[in-house]
Design a protein around this motif. Structure first.
Motif, mmCIF file in Angstrom:
data_model
loop_
_atom_site.group_PDB
_atom_site.id
_atom_site.type_symbol
_atom_site.label_atom_id
_atom_site.label_comp_id
_atom_site.label_asym_id
_atom_site.label_seq_id
_atom_site.Cartn_x
_atom_site.Cartn_y
_atom_site.Cartn_z
ATOM 1 N N SER A 88 0.813 -1.216 0.000
ATOM 2 C CA SER A 88 0.000 0.000 0.000
ATOM 3 C C SER A 88 0.847 1.268 0.000
ATOM 4 O O SER A 88 0.533 2.247 -0.700
ATOM 5 C CB SER A 88 -0.962 -0.004 1.192
ATOM 6 O OG SER A 88 -0.248 -0.129 2.412
ATOM 7 N N GLY A 89 1.929 1.294 0.780
ATOM 8 C CA GLY A 89 2.784 2.482 0.801
ATOM 9 C C GLY A 89 3.417 2.748 -0.552
ATOM 10 O O GLY A 89 3.505 3.896 -1.005
ATOM 11 N N ARG A 108 -14.150 -7.100 0.903
ATOM 12 C CA ARG A 108 -14.889 -5.891 1.320
ATOM 13 C C ARG A 108 -14.208 -5.235 2.515
ATOM 14 O O ARG A 108 -14.059 -4.010 2.559
ATOM 15 C CB ARG A 108 -16.335 -6.256 1.646
ATOM 16 C CG ARG A 108 -17.180 -6.570 0.412
ATOM 17 C CD ARG A 108 -18.560 -7.029 0.798
ATOM 18 N NE ARG A 108 -19.403 -7.216 -0.369
ATOM 19 C CZ ARG A 108 -20.602 -7.807 -0.344
ATOM 20 N NH1 ARG A 108 -21.084 -8.266 0.812
ATOM 21 N NH2 ARG A 108 -21.295 -7.940 -1.452
ATOM 22 N N LYS A 109 -13.780 -6.045 3.478
ATOM 23 C CA LYS A 109 -13.150 -5.506 4.674
ATOM 24 C C LYS A 109 -11.854 -4.772 4.336
ATOM 25 O O LYS A 109 -11.575 -3.696 4.896
ATOM 26 C CB LYS A 109 -12.868 -6.642 5.662
ATOM 27 C CG LYS A 109 -12.099 -6.206 6.904
ATOM 28 C CD LYS A 109 -11.768 -7.414 7.780
ATOM 29 C CE LYS A 109 -10.896 -7.007 8.972
ATOM 30 N NZ LYS A 109 -10.524 -8.179 9.804
ATOM 31 N N PHE A 121 -11.754 -4.206 -3.654
ATOM 32 C CA PHE A 121 -12.479 -3.744 -4.844
ATOM 33 C C PHE A 121 -12.142 -2.289 -5.151
ATOM 34 O O PHE A 121 -11.910 -1.917 -6.307
ATOM 35 C CB PHE A 121 -13.991 -3.906 -4.645
ATOM 36 C CG PHE A 121 -14.447 -5.335 -4.488
ATOM 37 C CD1 PHE A 121 -14.203 -6.270 -5.486
ATOM 38 C CD2 PHE A 121 -15.122 -5.744 -3.345
ATOM 39 C CE1 PHE A 121 -14.618 -7.588 -5.356
ATOM 40 C CE2 PHE A 121 -15.545 -7.053 -3.206
ATOM 41 C CZ PHE A 121 -15.297 -7.977 -4.210
ATOM 42 N N GLU A 122 -12.072 -1.483 -4.114
ATOM 43 C CA GLU A 122 -11.714 -0.077 -4.294
ATOM 44 C C GLU A 122 -10.261 0.058 -4.763
ATOM 45 O O GLU A 122 -9.930 0.974 -5.534
ATOM 46 C CB GLU A 122 -11.925 0.691 -2.992
ATOM 47 C CG GLU A 122 -13.396 0.870 -2.587
ATOM 48 C CD GLU A 122 -14.042 -0.393 -2.063
ATOM 49 O OE1 GLU A 122 -15.288 -0.462 -2.040
ATOM 50 O OE2 GLU A 122 -13.298 -1.335 -1.686
ATOM 51 N N ALA A 123 -9.386 -0.865 -4.313
ATOM 52 C CA ALA A 123 -7.999 -0.844 -4.769
ATOM 53 C C ALA A 123 -7.930 -1.082 -6.273
ATOM 54 O O ALA A 123 -7.133 -0.438 -6.982
ATOM 55 C CB ALA A 123 -7.184 -1.905 -4.035
ATOM 56 N N ILE A 124 -8.743 -2.003 -6.768
ATOM 57 C CA ILE A 124 -8.775 -2.255 -8.212
ATOM 58 C C ILE A 124 -9.208 -1.000 -8.958
ATOM 59 O O ILE A 124 -8.621 -0.634 -9.980
ATOM 60 C CB ILE A 124 -9.718 -3.435 -8.522
ATOM 61 C CG1 ILE A 124 -9.093 -4.745 -8.020
ATOM 62 C CG2 ILE A 124 -10.025 -3.511 -10.023
ATOM 63 C CD1 ILE A 124 -10.001 -5.947 -8.141
ATOM 64 N N GLU A 125 -10.216 -0.321 -8.437
ATOM 65 C CA GLU A 125 -10.705 0.885 -9.102
ATOM 66 C C GLU A 125 -9.652 1.997 -9.067
ATOM 67 O O GLU A 125 -9.434 2.689 -10.068
ATOM 68 C CB GLU A 125 -11.982 1.379 -8.419
ATOM 69 C CG GLU A 125 -12.559 2.631 -9.083
ATOM 70 C CD GLU A 125 -13.823 3.117 -8.400
ATOM 71 O OE1 GLU A 125 -14.696 3.680 -9.081
ATOM 72 O OE2 GLU A 125 -13.948 2.929 -7.174
ATOM 73 N N ALA A 126 -8.957 2.150 -7.943
ATOM 74 C CA ALA A 126 -8.055 3.284 -7.775
ATOM 75 C C ALA A 126 -6.682 3.070 -8.408
ATOM 76 O O ALA A 126 -6.082 4.025 -8.918
ATOM 77 C CB ALA A 126 -7.882 3.582 -6.282
ATOM 78 N N PRO A 138 -18.241 -5.726 -7.727
ATOM 79 C CA PRO A 138 -19.063 -4.607 -8.192
ATOM 80 C C PRO A 138 -18.730 -4.304 -9.655
ATOM 81 O O PRO A 138 -17.640 -4.623 -10.134
ATOM 82 C CB PRO A 138 -18.663 -3.458 -7.273
ATOM 83 C CG PRO A 138 -17.386 -3.864 -6.645
ATOM 84 C CD PRO A 138 -17.304 -5.343 -6.664
ATOM 85 N N PRO A 139 -19.651 -3.694 -10.396
ATOM 86 C CA PRO A 139 -19.438 -3.462 -11.832
ATOM 87 C C PRO A 139 -18.136 -2.752 -12.158
ATOM 88 O O PRO A 139 -17.476 -3.082 -13.147
ATOM 89 C CB PRO A 139 -20.659 -2.631 -12.234
ATOM 90 C CG PRO A 139 -21.725 -3.049 -11.271
ATOM 91 C CD PRO A 139 -21.013 -3.294 -9.971
ATOM 92 N N PHE A 140 -17.713 -1.763 -11.328
ATOM 93 C CA PHE A 140 -16.491 -1.019 -11.652
ATOM 94 C C PHE A 140 -15.261 -1.918 -11.583
ATOM 95 O O PHE A 140 -14.276 -1.698 -12.291
ATOM 96 C CB PHE A 140 -16.326 0.196 -10.738
ATOM 97 C CG PHE A 140 -16.174 -0.123 -9.268
ATOM 98 C CD1 PHE A 140 -14.957 -0.531 -8.740
ATOM 99 C CD2 PHE A 140 -17.258 0.018 -8.406
ATOM 100 C CE1 PHE A 140 -14.815 -0.802 -7.388
ATOM 101 C CE2 PHE A 140 -17.130 -0.256 -7.050
ATOM 102 C CZ PHE A 140 -15.902 -0.673 -6.540
ATOM 103 N N ALA A 141 -15.276 -2.943 -10.727
ATOM 104 C CA ALA A 141 -14.150 -3.882 -10.650
ATOM 105 C C ALA A 141 -14.292 -4.986 -11.694
ATOM 106 O O ALA A 141 -13.305 -5.389 -12.325
ATOM 107 C CB ALA A 141 -14.049 -4.485 -9.257
ATOM 108 N N ALA A 142 -15.506 -5.467 -11.892
ATOM 109 C CA ALA A 142 -15.733 -6.530 -12.866
ATOM 110 C C ALA A 142 -15.357 -6.093 -14.274
ATOM 111 O O ALA A 142 -14.906 -6.905 -15.087
ATOM 112 C CB ALA A 142 -17.196 -6.965 -12.830
#
Length: 427
Positions: A116-117, A150-151, A155-160, A183-187
């Motif tokens: 992450s860093g 989710r925790k 999924f948000e990492a894939i988007e960002a 979610p659709p944005f990751a799929a």
């Protein structure tokens, strides 16, 4: 020269590093304009053949218990201290190597979020490398995987951060977008590449069998629990079952214990293996040759092992791992449902059940029964084509990864007869 950095998840067994090394080899073999740096904590990386234009950074080892907890494997450090050390080494390697693309294995933020860093640094840098996440066909149960993703904000990492997600599997067998509720944005970033066929071994079938003293007309059973850290029960059950058979009915059996089996357990197995029909070795860096020499394989259900069996179209009895995750059990169940392997659930692992499964496969071999068609095995070519396309390298006629629309469930590509699984129970 294009530079590709591969981060390999590495805390249990040999599966991840073997798979990522295969991808690294294919990348450099496919273009003289590519070099690869592998970052991993695998304690066995040095045992594999490393081709030209591939090098590695060895991280301090993590360990993972059967209940999924991480710790320091060798150094007197806390988990937090070891992860901090590994994260700093990773950040330095990325900064100094300056890759054009980073291929991350399995975990979007790495083990214990150690990537992450580096990702934050990359976002603020002038020259940001492309980021690609590589996932095998099955990660764990849908409930456990969805909860963890989710925790941890995966999924948000894939988007960002990620430009694409490559899956070395088939949606006809397991569509992880649906199973894990992407979610659709990751799929939308997911492409399926097919399973990874393995290259032929360095020795022929005849050479392997001569080396083991096996006649060409004599069936050979190969027993391989992968890395071997948790494979002693499988091997012990096999040896107990062989001893219970009349000597005339014992198949010629060769056992590869695995390099990560504890010394005490290895010594116990060596003592139990003193049968004239049984031979044993600790480790092989040429498993494809041994598999090619065998007629029936007894193994666990790891991704690499299954791909090797599919590549060689070998008959097999799989006894999958069910702790700390059920990924192997799910894969073995799906493959058994297609008639490609025979499965014995570890809850039903007894010497008698194991011998029954092996004898059934040996009987099918003697009757020359054909195995069903395997799923797609062009994963290496498709992963390479996708990566080259991302970094602007020319590709030949290699097939590209397939992005199947997320809004429509894919239809099965084949209809295959089911073969009965031995002691099959829910995973």
């Amino acid at each position: 020269m294009k530079r590709i950095l591969i981060y390999s998840h590495d805390t249990f067994g040999l599966g991840n590093i073997r798979r990522m090394l295969e991808i690294a080899r294919h990348l450099v073999q496919s273009s003289p304009e590519v070099s690869v740096l592998v970052i991993t904590g695998s304690p066995m990386l040095h045992a594999f053949r490393i081709p030209d234009r591939i090098d590695y950074v060895k991280l301090p080892c993590l360990s993972r218990s059967v209940d999924g907890r991480y710790g320091a494997r060798s150094l007197p450090l806390t988990l937090a201290g070891l992860v901090r050390l590994r994260a700093n080494l990773i950040r330095s390697a990325i900064e100094d190597f300056a890759p054009d693309l980073i291929l991350v294995d399995k975990k979007p933020f790495g083990v214990e979020d150690e990537l992450s860093g580096a990702f934050v640094d990359l976002q603020s840098g002038v020259r940001r490398p492309k980021l690609v996440l590589l996932l095998r066909d099955i990660l764990d149960s849908p409930e456990a995987t969805t909860r963890v993703w989710r925790k941890n904000g995966y999924f948000e990492a894939i988007e960002a951060y990620y430009d694409q997600v490559l899956v070395v599997g088939s949606p006809e067998i397991f569509d992880l977008r649906r199973e894990y509720q992407f979610p659709p944005f990751a799929a939308a970033k997911v492409s399926f590449c097919g399973y990874i066929a393995r290259e032929a071994g360095r020795r022929s079938r005849a050479e392997v069998r001569r080396g083991l003293g096996v006649r060409e007309d004599q069936p050979l059973v190969l027993v391989t629990p992968g890395g071997g850290e948790d494979g002693h029960e499988l091997i012990s059950a096999c040896l107990t079952g062989l001893k219970a058979l009349p000597a005339s009915l014992r198949p010629r059996t060769h056992i590869v214990c695995g390099p990560e089996m504890a010394d005490a357990r290895r010594m116990a197995i060596e003592a139990a293996a003193e049968l004239p029909q049984v031979s044993l070795q600790d480790f092989s860096d040429d498993m494809m040759s041994l598999l090619a020499g065998a007629d029936v394989v007894l193994a666990m259900g790891g991704y690499n092992t299954v791909c090797e069996l599919l590549t060689l179209r070998k008959r097999a009895v799989l006894v999958p791992r069910v702790k700390p995750g059920v990924e192997q059990c799910m894969r073995a169940e799906r493959m058994a449902g297609l008639g490609l392997v025979r499965m014995l659930h570890p809850d039903g692992l007894t010497p008698a059940a194991l011998m029954a499964g092996l004898q059934a496969e040996l009987a099918a071999l003697a009757a020359r029964q054909r195995l069903p068609q395997s799923p797609r095995l062009d994963g290496l070519a498709r992963v390479t084509a996708a990566i080259f396309d991302t970094i602007g390298l020319e590709t030949d006629t290699a097939p590209h990864a397939v992005r199947i629309p997320f809004t429509k469930a894919p239809e099965p590509a084949w209809s295959l007869p089911r073969r009965t699984a031995v002691a099959l129970s829910a995973c």
